[in-house]
Design a protein around this motif. Structure first.
Motif, PDB file in Angstrom:
ATOM      1  N   LEU A  90     130.725 -43.879  59.061  1.00  0.00           N
ATOM      2  CA  LEU A  90     130.388 -45.039  58.243  1.00  0.00           C
ATOM      3  C   LEU A  90     129.246 -44.694  57.280  1.00  0.00           C
ATOM      4  CD1 LEU A  90     131.038 -48.097  57.958  1.00  0.00           C
ATOM      5  CD2 LEU A  90     129.236 -48.527  59.623  1.00  0.00           C
ATOM      6  N   GLN A  91     129.506 -44.896  55.985  1.00  0.00           N
ATOM      7  CA  GLN A  91     128.477 -44.661  54.967  1.00  0.00           C
ATOM      8  C   GLN A  91     127.758 -45.982  54.695  1.00  0.00           C
ATOM      9  OE1 GLN A  91     128.039 -41.725  53.031  1.00  0.00           O
ATOM     10  NE2 GLN A  91     129.489 -40.706  54.392  1.00  0.00           N
ATOM     11  N   VAL A  92     126.439 -45.940  54.679  1.00  0.00           N
ATOM     12  CA  VAL A  92     125.679 -47.162  54.427  1.00  0.00           C
ATOM     13  C   VAL A  92     124.839 -46.976  53.170  1.00  0.00           C
ATOM     14  CG1 VAL A  92     123.968 -48.757  55.386  1.00  0.00           C
ATOM     15  CG2 VAL A  92     125.552 -47.559  56.912  1.00  0.00           C
ATOM     16  N   THR A  93     125.010 -47.835  52.189  1.00  0.00           N
ATOM     17  CA  THR A  93     124.148 -47.782  50.998  1.00  0.00           C
ATOM     18  C   THR A  93     123.618 -49.187  50.703  1.00  0.00           C
ATOM     19  OG1 THR A  93     126.202 -47.823  49.734  1.00  0.00           O
ATOM     20  CG2 THR A  93     124.984 -45.784  49.679  1.00  0.00           C
ATOM     21  N   ILE A  94     122.426 -49.223  50.141  1.00  0.00           N
ATOM     22  CA  ILE A  94     121.828 -50.521  49.821  1.00  0.00           C
ATOM     23  C   ILE A  94     121.806 -50.682  48.306  1.00  0.00           C
ATOM     24  CG2 ILE A  94     119.705 -51.897  49.972  1.00  0.00           C
ATOM     25  CD1 ILE A  94     119.275 -50.789  52.709  1.00  0.00           C
ATOM     26  N   SER A  95     122.266 -51.844  47.827  1.00  0.00           N
ATOM     27  CA  SER A  95     122.252 -52.062  46.381  1.00  0.00           C
ATOM     28  C   SER A  95     121.523 -53.356  46.068  1.00  0.00           C
ATOM     29  CB  SER A  95     123.664 -52.103  45.811  1.00  0.00           C
ATOM     30  OG  SER A  95     124.304 -53.300  46.193  1.00  0.00           O
ATOM     31  N   ASP A  96     120.973 -53.420  44.872  1.00  0.00           N
ATOM     32  CA  ASP A  96     120.255 -54.593  44.422  1.00  0.00           C
ATOM     33  C   ASP A  96     121.205 -55.407  43.548  1.00  0.00           C
ATOM     34  OD1 ASP A  96     118.409 -56.403  43.347  1.00  0.00           O
ATOM     35  OD2 ASP A  96     116.802 -54.942  43.697  1.00  0.00           O
ATOM     36  N   GLU A  97     121.239 -56.704  43.752  1.00  0.00           N
ATOM     37  CA  GLU A  97     122.142 -57.551  42.980  1.00  0.00           C
ATOM     38  C   GLU A  97     121.977 -57.336  41.477  1.00  0.00           C
ATOM     39  OE1 GLU A  97     123.130 -61.217  44.780  1.00  0.00           O
ATOM     40  OE2 GLU A  97     123.029 -62.314  42.885  1.00  0.00           O
ATOM     41  N   GLU A  98     120.728 -57.138  41.051  1.00  0.00           N
ATOM     42  CA  GLU A  98     120.442 -56.903  39.634  1.00  0.00           C
ATOM     43  C   GLU A  98     121.289 -55.763  39.066  1.00  0.00           C
ATOM     44  OE1 GLU A  98     118.007 -58.296  37.347  1.00  0.00           O
ATOM     45  OE2 GLU A  98     118.511 -59.875  38.777  1.00  0.00           O
ATOM     46  N   ASP A  99     121.490 -54.738  39.885  1.00  0.00           N
ATOM     47  CA  ASP A  99     122.183 -53.535  39.395  1.00  0.00           C
ATOM     48  C   ASP A  99     123.603 -53.843  38.954  1.00  0.00           C
ATOM     49  OD1 ASP A  99     119.927 -52.223  40.038  1.00  0.00           O
ATOM     50  OD2 ASP A  99     120.694 -51.409  41.940  1.00  0.00           O
ATOM     51  N   TRP A 100     124.321 -54.616  39.751  1.00  0.00           N
ATOM     52  CA  TRP A 100     125.721 -54.851  39.396  1.00  0.00           C
ATOM     53  C   TRP A 100     125.958 -56.159  38.667  1.00  0.00           C
ATOM     54  CZ3 TRP A 100     127.062 -59.075  42.234  1.00  0.00           C
ATOM     55  CH2 TRP A 100     126.457 -59.246  43.490  1.00  0.00           C
ATOM     56  N   ALA A 101     125.101 -57.163  38.912  1.00  0.00           N
ATOM     57  CA  ALA A 101     125.353 -58.462  38.294  1.00  0.00           C
ATOM     58  C   ALA A 101     125.182 -58.409  36.774  1.00  0.00           C
ATOM     59  CB  ALA A 101     124.436 -59.514  38.897  1.00  0.00           C
ATOM     60  N   ASN A 102     124.311 -57.514  36.314  1.00  0.00           N
ATOM     61  CA  ASN A 102     124.014 -57.488  34.885  1.00  0.00           C
ATOM     62  C   ASN A 102     124.615 -56.304  34.151  1.00  0.00           C
ATOM     63  OD1 ASN A 102     122.508 -59.863  35.016  1.00  0.00           O
ATOM     64  ND2 ASN A 102     120.731 -58.735  35.766  1.00  0.00           N
ATOM     65  N   ALA A 103     125.366 -55.469  34.864  1.00  0.00           N
ATOM     66  CA  ALA A 103     125.881 -54.245  34.240  1.00  0.00           C
ATOM     67  C   ALA A 103     126.741 -54.542  33.014  1.00  0.00           C
ATOM     68  CB  ALA A 103     126.682 -53.446  35.264  1.00  0.00           C
ATOM     69  N   TRP A 104     127.500 -55.630  33.063  1.00  0.00           N
ATOM     70  CA  TRP A 104     128.415 -55.952  31.956  1.00  0.00           C
ATOM     71  C   TRP A 104     127.681 -56.311  30.673  1.00  0.00           C
ATOM     72  CZ3 TRP A 104     128.451 -60.853  29.766  1.00  0.00           C
ATOM     73  CH2 TRP A 104     127.666 -61.788  30.439  1.00  0.00           C
TER      74      TRP A 104
END
Lengths: 301, 143
Positions: A90-104
């Motif tokens: 199992l790979q575990v990574t932590i992401s910040d909502e800012e990173d993906w919510a605003n990418a567009w």
């Protein structure tokens, strides 16, 4: 907000079982499955699935106090499943909502719609031309960027039907884009309603961004009932076909005599059903506008 | 005009009730797709199937445009319905998660066949049986 992503690579025959496990524990029962592809050398838009490569399956957990316990549970279940088929650790990574919510946003530019409407993302520069009706917008997580055909269809229809001094209702306002456009096109009063608090917040911010004053636009959280028994010269509802059909009578009742209804969020195959529902509610279908698979209908009381 | 395919992925979402939160945001955000637009389109197209998990397969092109098709519900959902249980057993191979017949297994495999890429009926049945086992569902009869 931070999210924990849990991913495994697995034999494709194990994917259904892993998805079931992930759906049980993941946020919103959400699961993502990503398969490797072999692009077609002759036709660019064609591909084949690469059946020899493992498939990646992922789910997400909010990074809260329960996360570690859930991760542990998932790991145990995966161990059992791993006895039957190949499953990677199992790979575990932590992401910040800012990173993906605003990418567009990086790809969101100044946009011209209809004859004179200009949508300007709040982070872009733009020089107005004479006659431009410009709307500044930061949609955040609310719907209504001007990028979607249904929004553009409604904006263009508003441009044709809103006249100075009108009263307008925008049901399902999202980012507030249609309400703000109506105000800028000359509506005297606009009521914008949305049942999603995220949208209400976003619409308020955008109204302020555009300097549309509270006396001209009122933004309310709720359903059509929030409009009370008031009737409007024009009602716009960019929602989905099913909801518009359910609300057809109430939408008709919210119109003043001769009032105009603009509805969208409708895919081509459902346009007839919506038109029938509007007619059944006593409205006269006036116009049907298309962009891609999407349709906007204009009807009159 | 032909556009190059960048990725193909499947998301399992609640029909008519998707939001920009994970998995939509975390998977599509990175490709530069306006999340709320995708959510609106998915919810519109799946609105007749509210209450079910309806997977959606999205093809993302190099120019950030995308197309998508809705798929059949996950085998696990169909297995639960066939076995008449609301949830499978928590532990694979151990507790009793209900029973289905070989005929029911065949029927589910038949429905799933078009989504289980490039597999024949026998393999489809094996995959669905594997999912059933992992949910603690017993299959009665030979298949």
């Amino acid at each position: 907000m931070k999210w924990i992503e849990l991913s495994v690579e697995a034999d494709r025959e194990a994917v259904e079982a892993i998805s079931e496990l992930f759906a049980k524990y993941g946020y919103n029962a959400g699961v993502a499955i990503e398969e490797s592809i072999i692009p077609d050398e002759d036709e660019e838009d064609k591909y084949e699935l690469d059946l020899d490569r493992p498939v990646m399956v992922s789910t997400w957990l909010p990074n809260d106090e329960r996360a570690e316990e859930v991760r542990e549970l998932i790991a145990q279940h995966l161990w059992h499943l791993g006895q039957m088929r190949y499953i990677s650790p199992l790979q575990v990574t932590i992401s910040d909502e800012e990173d993906w919510a605003n990418a567009w946003k990086e790809h969101y530019h100044v946009l011209r719609v209809g004859r004179h409407i200009v949508i300007r993302p709040s982070w872009r520069e733009y020089t107005a031309e004479p006659g431009d009706v410009s709307i500044e917008l930061d949609p955040g997580m609310a719907f209504g960027t001007g990028l979607h055909p249904t929004t553009r269809l409604c904006l263009a229809a508003l441009e044709d039907y809103v006249t100075a001094g009108m009263s307008v209702l925008d049901l399902g306002t999202g980012s507030g884009i249609l309400a703000i456009a109506a105000a800028k096109l000359g509506a005297a009063t606009v009521l914008a309603i949305d049942n999603d608090p995220v949208a209400v917040k976003s619409a308020n911010e955008n109204a302020a961004l555009n300097g549309v004053v509270a006396s001209q636009i009122r933004i309310a959280e709720g359903t059509l009932a929030a409009a009370g028994n008031v009737q409007f010269d024009l009602v716009v509802a960019n929602i989905i076909a099913k909801v518009i059909i359910e609300l057809a009578h109430d939408l008709a009742a919210a119109l003043l005599p001769d009032g105009t209804l603009i509805v969208s969020g409708i895919i081509e195959d459902k346009a007839d059903s919506v038109a029938l529902a509007l007619a059944a509610a006593g409205l006269h279908n006036r116009e049907r506008r298309h962009e891609g698979d999407w349709v906007a209908l204009v009807a009159q009381r | 005009m032909a556009k190059k395919v960048r990725a193909v992925l499947t998301l399992q979402l609640n029909a008519g009730k998707a939001t920009p939160a994970p998995p939509v945001g975390t998977r599509l955000g990175g490709y530069g797709i306006a999340l709320v637009n995708f959510v609106k389109e998915y919810n519109e197209r799946s609105s007749a199937m509210v209450g079910q998990i309806i997977p959606v397969q999205i093809t993302i092109f190099e120019d950030r445009s995308y197309t998508f098709i809705l798929k059949t519900p996950p085998a696990a959902d169909m297995l639960r319905k066939a076995a008449g249980v609301t949830k499978g057993s928590g532990t694979p191979n151990m507790k009793d998660g209900g029973t289905i017949t070989a005929a029911q297994l065949r029927e589910i495999a038949q429905t799933k066949l078009k989504d289980l890429n490039a597999y024949d009926m026998e393999t489809a049945m094996r995959i669905v049986a594997g999912t059933a086992r992992s949910m603690g569902i017993t299959i009665q009869g030979r298949f």
